[in-house]
Design a protein around this motif. Structure first.
Motif, PDB file in Angstrom:
ATOM      1  N   PRO A 281      12.459   3.264   2.885  1.00 42.89           N
ATOM      2  CA  PRO A 281      11.146   3.369   2.244  1.00 42.89           C
ATOM      3  C   PRO A 281      10.678   2.082   1.580  1.00 42.89           C
ATOM      4  CG  PRO A 281      12.816   4.485   0.929  1.00 42.89           C
ATOM      5  CD  PRO A 281      13.457   4.144   2.237  1.00 42.89           C
ATOM      6  N   LEU A 282      11.600   1.179   1.232  1.00 38.10           N
ATOM      7  CA  LEU A 282      11.198  -0.079   0.599  1.00 38.10           C
ATOM      8  C   LEU A 282      10.279  -0.879   1.512  1.00 38.10           C
ATOM      9  CD1 LEU A 282      11.366  -2.074  -1.739  1.00 38.10           C
ATOM     10  CD2 LEU A 282      13.457  -3.004  -0.711  1.00 38.10           C
ATOM     11  N   SER A 283      10.507  -0.806   2.819  1.00 35.16           N
ATOM     12  CA  SER A 283       9.641  -1.511   3.763  1.00 35.16           C
ATOM     13  C   SER A 283       8.222  -0.982   3.693  1.00 35.16           C
ATOM     14  CB  SER A 283      10.186  -1.353   5.193  1.00 35.16           C
ATOM     15  OG  SER A 283      11.439  -1.999   5.338  1.00 35.16           O
ATOM     16  N   ALA A 284       8.076   0.333   3.488  1.00 34.35           N
ATOM     17  CA  ALA A 284       6.742   0.924   3.355  1.00 34.35           C
ATOM     18  C   ALA A 284       6.061   0.416   2.096  1.00 34.35           C
ATOM     19  CB  ALA A 284       6.837   2.449   3.343  1.00 34.35           C
ATOM     20  N   ARG A 285       6.793   0.345   1.007  1.00 34.48           N
ATOM     21  CA  ARG A 285       6.206  -0.131  -0.235  1.00 34.48           C
ATOM     22  C   ARG A 285       5.755  -1.584  -0.108  1.00 34.48           C
ATOM     23  NH1 ARG A 285      10.282   3.194  -2.614  1.00 34.48           N
ATOM     24  NH2 ARG A 285      11.699   1.473  -3.049  1.00 34.48           N
ATOM     25  N   LYS A 286       6.563  -2.405   0.557  1.00 33.32           N
ATOM     26  CA  LYS A 286       6.201  -3.809   0.731  1.00 33.32           C
ATOM     27  C   LYS A 286       4.973  -3.950   1.616  1.00 33.32           C
ATOM     28  CE  LYS A 286      10.704  -5.999   0.004  1.00 33.32           C
ATOM     29  NZ  LYS A 286      11.781  -6.820   0.627  1.00 33.32           N
ATOM     30  N   PHE A 287       4.897  -3.149   2.670  1.00 26.56           N
ATOM     31  CA  PHE A 287       3.743  -3.225   3.557  1.00 26.56           C
ATOM     32  C   PHE A 287       2.476  -2.795   2.833  1.00 26.56           C
ATOM     33  CE2 PHE A 287       0.950  -0.891   6.579  1.00 26.56           C
ATOM     34  CZ  PHE A 287       0.447  -2.009   7.241  1.00 26.56           C
ATOM     35  N   LEU A 288       2.551  -1.727   2.058  1.00 23.73           N
ATOM     36  CA  LEU A 288       1.368  -1.270   1.330  1.00 23.73           C
ATOM     37  C   LEU A 288       0.966  -2.284   0.264  1.00 23.73           C
ATOM     38  CD1 LEU A 288       1.986   2.559   1.078  1.00 23.73           C
ATOM     39  CD2 LEU A 288       0.373   1.335   2.526  1.00 23.73           C
ATOM     40  N   GLN A 289       1.924  -3.008  -0.293  1.00 22.61           N
ATOM     41  CA  GLN A 289       1.562  -4.075  -1.214  1.00 22.61           C
ATOM     42  C   GLN A 289       0.815  -5.181  -0.480  1.00 22.61           C
ATOM     43  OE1 GLN A 289       2.091  -3.938  -4.688  1.00 22.61           O
ATOM     44  NE2 GLN A 289       0.567  -5.577  -4.503  1.00 22.61           N
ATOM     45  N   PHE A 290       1.216  -5.432   0.781  1.00 22.83           N
ATOM     46  CA  PHE A 290       0.476  -6.384   1.614  1.00 22.83           C
ATOM     47  C   PHE A 290      -0.958  -5.919   1.809  1.00 22.83           C
ATOM     48  CE2 PHE A 290      -1.017  -7.357   5.964  1.00 22.83           C
ATOM     49  CZ  PHE A 290      -1.083  -8.753   5.895  1.00 22.83           C
ATOM     50  N   VAL A 291      -1.133  -4.631   2.064  1.00 27.44           N
ATOM     51  CA  VAL A 291      -2.484  -4.082   2.237  1.00 27.44           C
ATOM     52  C   VAL A 291      -3.279  -4.238   0.948  1.00 27.44           C
ATOM     53  CG1 VAL A 291      -3.809  -1.986   2.684  1.00 27.44           C
ATOM     54  CG2 VAL A 291      -1.772  -2.479   4.044  1.00 27.44           C
ATOM     55  N   ILE A 292      -2.669  -3.937  -0.186  1.00 24.73           N
ATOM     56  CA  ILE A 292      -3.342  -4.068  -1.475  1.00 24.73           C
ATOM     57  C   ILE A 292      -3.742  -5.513  -1.729  1.00 24.73           C
ATOM     58  CG2 ILE A 292      -2.981  -3.952  -3.976  1.00 24.73           C
ATOM     59  CD1 ILE A 292      -1.183  -1.481  -3.435  1.00 24.73           C
ATOM     60  N   ASP A 293      -2.810  -6.434  -1.473  1.00 23.57           N
ATOM     61  CA  ASP A 293      -3.084  -7.850  -1.728  1.00 23.57           C
ATOM     62  C   ASP A 293      -4.148  -8.408  -0.787  1.00 23.57           C
ATOM     63  OD1 ASP A 293      -1.153  -7.797  -3.689  1.00 23.57           O
ATOM     64  OD2 ASP A 293       0.432  -8.616  -2.403  1.00 23.57           O
ATOM     65  N   THR A 294      -4.226  -7.835   0.414  1.00 20.59           N
ATOM     66  CA  THR A 294      -5.132  -8.358   1.429  1.00 20.59           C
ATOM     67  C   THR A 294      -6.536  -7.793   1.289  1.00 20.59           C
ATOM     68  OG1 THR A 294      -3.248  -8.578   2.943  1.00 20.59           O
ATOM     69  CG2 THR A 294      -5.427  -8.688   3.924  1.00 20.59           C
ATOM     70  N   ILE A 295      -6.660  -6.593   0.727  1.00 24.21           N
ATOM     71  CA  ILE A 295      -7.961  -5.921   0.625  1.00 24.21           C
ATOM     72  C   ILE A 295      -8.251  -5.645  -0.849  1.00 24.21           C
ATOM     73  CG2 ILE A 295      -9.346  -4.024   1.556  1.00 24.21           C
ATOM     74  CD1 ILE A 295      -7.114  -3.589   3.609  1.00 24.21           C
ATOM     75  N   PRO A 296      -8.577  -6.683  -1.610  1.00 20.69           N
ATOM     76  CA  PRO A 296      -8.734  -6.502  -3.060  1.00 20.69           C
ATOM     77  C   PRO A 296     -10.079  -5.945  -3.479  1.00 20.69           C
ATOM     78  CG  PRO A 296      -9.065  -8.801  -2.489  1.00 20.69           C
ATOM     79  CD  PRO A 296      -8.731  -8.088  -1.214  1.00 20.69           C
ATOM     80  N   GLU A 368      -3.170   3.597  -8.309  1.00 18.74           N
ATOM     81  CA  GLU A 368      -4.607   3.467  -8.516  1.00 18.74           C
ATOM     82  C   GLU A 368      -5.230   2.518  -7.489  1.00 18.74           C
ATOM     83  OE1 GLU A 368      -4.893   2.350 -12.584  1.00 18.74           O
ATOM     84  OE2 GLU A 368      -4.678   4.415 -13.323  1.00 18.74           O
ATOM     85  N   GLU A 369      -4.525   1.435  -7.178  1.00 18.64           N
ATOM     86  CA  GLU A 369      -5.025   0.496  -6.177  1.00 18.64           C
ATOM     87  C   GLU A 369      -5.087   1.155  -4.805  1.00 18.64           C
ATOM     88  OE1 GLU A 369      -3.792  -3.948  -7.457  1.00 18.64           O
ATOM     89  OE2 GLU A 369      -2.123  -2.573  -7.223  1.00 18.64           O
ATOM     90  N   LEU A 370      -4.054   1.926  -4.476  1.00 18.58           N
ATOM     91  CA  LEU A 370      -4.049   2.626  -3.187  1.00 18.58           C
ATOM     92  C   LEU A 370      -5.167   3.669  -3.131  1.00 18.58           C
ATOM     93  CD1 LEU A 370      -0.212   3.072  -2.615  1.00 18.58           C
ATOM     94  CD2 LEU A 370      -1.754   1.627  -1.297  1.00 18.58           C
ATOM     95  N   TRP A 371      -5.421   4.341  -4.267  1.00 17.83           N
ATOM     96  CA  TRP A 371      -6.481   5.343  -4.293  1.00 17.83           C
ATOM     97  C   TRP A 371      -7.843   4.684  -4.045  1.00 17.83           C
ATOM     98  CZ3 TRP A 371      -7.464   9.987  -3.295  1.00 17.83           C
ATOM     99  CH2 TRP A 371      -8.617  10.637  -3.777  1.00 17.83           C
ATOM    100  N   THR A 372      -8.034   3.474  -4.586  1.00 22.35           N
ATOM    101  CA  THR A 372      -9.269   2.743  -4.334  1.00 22.35           C
ATOM    102  C   THR A 372      -9.419   2.420  -2.854  1.00 22.35           C
ATOM    103  OG1 THR A 372      -9.275   1.771  -6.548  1.00 22.35           O
ATOM    104  CG2 THR A 372     -10.535   0.606  -4.846  1.00 22.35           C
ATOM    105  N   ILE A 373      -8.327   2.028  -2.207  1.00 26.86           N
ATOM    106  CA  ILE A 373      -8.370   1.741  -0.770  1.00 26.86           C
ATOM    107  C   ILE A 373      -8.678   3.009   0.017  1.00 26.86           C
ATOM    108  CG2 ILE A 373      -6.951   1.045   1.212  1.00 26.86           C
ATOM    109  CD1 ILE A 373      -5.574  -0.960  -0.638  1.00 26.86           C
ATOM    110  N   ILE A 374      -8.089   4.137  -0.389  1.00 25.30           N
ATOM    111  CA  ILE A 374      -8.357   5.415   0.282  1.00 25.30           C
ATOM    112  C   ILE A 374      -9.844   5.750   0.209  1.00 25.30           C
ATOM    113  CG2 ILE A 374      -8.004   7.917   0.131  1.00 25.30           C
ATOM    114  CD1 ILE A 374      -5.124   7.325  -0.729  1.00 25.30           C
ATOM    115  N   LYS A 375     -10.437   5.582  -0.950  1.00 23.07           N
ATOM    116  CA  LYS A 375     -11.864   5.877  -1.110  1.00 23.07           C
ATOM    117  C   LYS A 375     -12.710   4.956  -0.241  1.00 23.07           C
ATOM    118  CE  LYS A 375     -13.459   6.824  -5.208  1.00 23.07           C
ATOM    119  NZ  LYS A 375     -13.760   6.679  -6.654  1.00 23.07           N
TER     120      LYS A 375
END
Length: 384
Positions: A281-296, A368-375
């Motif tokens: 699961p750590l790989s998933a967390r790192k990838f989603l952090q990439f998504v967060i960092d890339t789509i601010p 919260e950051e992921l929820w913003t991306i979901i919206k």
């Protein structure tokens, strides 16, 4: 694609492809999408490689060391034999960080007799676009470009440097090593140090494989696939590459040959879902952090793909001086597909995010950051 039989080694910073005869024919340093230092894969004459030249009586066999991304190539003529163990160091240090230098280590193990070979060391920096000058220094062989963009490479070994550079016949009487590094080493290199890095890297990959979910059938194939997916993940950002290569044609002689050293959101999400299902699961967390960092930004449209450090502009260009794999031109860097639309990226990304919420621990800030991306994704879908 006929005759394309390569093993891959890597350390989640970069990777190298090694032919069935033990030739390093592709490697970009210091990271996956850097310019190549070896690119014989894309041009036999101008690409550059690191290989062993032997007489025809040697039988060559190759395999990965069990549950690792370490490749072993054995050369045996019945009387004389040696083994080359190839890896890029990756292991955890005392402070919890990972040691992942832009290095390739070739540990040469004497098996029997007195094997003879010459080393063909032919680095071609900057995709082979500049002339390379190689000199023998006290502690290493130094290669650098002097026209065009400056770049350099270091080769350390306990074999005679004159013999390596001049491709003279070497008689192996004990274990030896070759260490290709993008950086000059601050500490003295030795075969003992290389052997220690080998053992630590082997332990890291075996531990990682041990944590992978076991299945009653096809377990070896599953582990090998998982190891390959892992080695194509970029440690620094969490991005997952589609491939470590560029310009391998879909059909020999045609022009459909793309640069795949980027992170496609859809494909990476599929990979991450599989890796998480396999117990990582750590790989998933790192990838989603990439998504967060890339789509601010809330109003930012999601591209179908990004550079491995989140680059948005992936403008394509051609390396006309290279002939391409089996003369399949053009050789491309960059990928014009980044401007395309791909509406099926959202569903699989949403599934990965959903599982992050439901199954895996996340910080409140990340949630919260992921929820913003979901919206944002929901708004895009509604508009279409």
């Amino acid at each position: 694609m006929n005759n394309l039989n390569y093993g891959i080694i890597g350390n989640c910073q970069s990777a190298a492809l090694i032919s069935e005869k033990g030739s390093i024919d592709w490697c970009c340093l210091p990271i996956f999408d850097s310019a190549s230092v070896f690119a014989k894969l894309l041009d036999d004459k101008k690409g550059g490689s690191l290989s062993f030249k032997l007489t025809d009586d040697y039988r060559i066999s190759q395999e990965y060391l069990w549950q690792t991304n370490i490749l072993s190539t054995t050369y045996d003529n019945g009387v004389d034999a040696f083994q080359v163990i190839d890896f890029m160091p990756r292991y955890q240090q005392k402070d919890g960080s990972y040691y992942t230098p832009p290095d390739i280590i070739r540990f040469i193990r004497l098996l029997k007799g007195k094997p003879q070979f010459s080393i063909q060391y032919d680095p071609r920096l900057e995709y082979g676009s500049s002339k390379v000058f190689t000199t023998i220094e006290e502690e290493y062989i130094y290669s650098q470009t002097k026209d065009g963009k400056y770049d350099s490479l270091f080769l350390y070994s306990d074999l005679n440097y004159e013999d390596i550079v001049n491709q003279k016949t070497i008689t192996l009487t004990s274990n030896a090593y070759l260490l290709v590094s993008y950086h000059e080493k601050l500490s003295q290199q030795s075969i003992d140090r290389c052997y220690l890095k080998f053992q630590r890297t082997k332990t890291y990959w075996m531990d990682w494989s041990e944590k992978t979910t076991s299945y009653p059938i096809y377990q070896n194939e599953i582990i090998r696939s998982a190891l390959t997916l892992k080695v194509l993940s970029y440690e620094k950002s969490g991005a997952v590459l589609a491939a470590a290569t560029t310009s391998l044609p879909e059909t020999i002689g045609e022009v459909r040959n793309w640069d795949y050293r980027f992170c496609w959101i859809r494909d990476a999400s599929m990979v991450i879902k599989v890796i998480a299902d396999l117990g990582h699961p750590l790989s998933a967390r790192k990838f989603l952090q990439f998504v967060i960092d890339t789509i601010p930004d809330k109003d930012e449209k999601i591209q179908i793909m990004y550079g491995i450090n989140g680059e948005r502009d992936l403008t394509e260009s051609f390396l006309d001086h290279l002939d391409g794999y089996k003369n399949s031109k053009p050789v491309r860097i960059g990928n014009a597909a980044y401007i395309q639309k791909q509406n099926d990226i959202y569903g699989i990304l949403m599934e990965v995010i959903y599982r992050q919420f439901v199954e895996f621990e996340t910080t409140l800030e990340n949630r919260e950051e992921l929820w913003t991306i979901i919206k944002g994704i929901t708004k895009i879908v509604e508009e279409h």
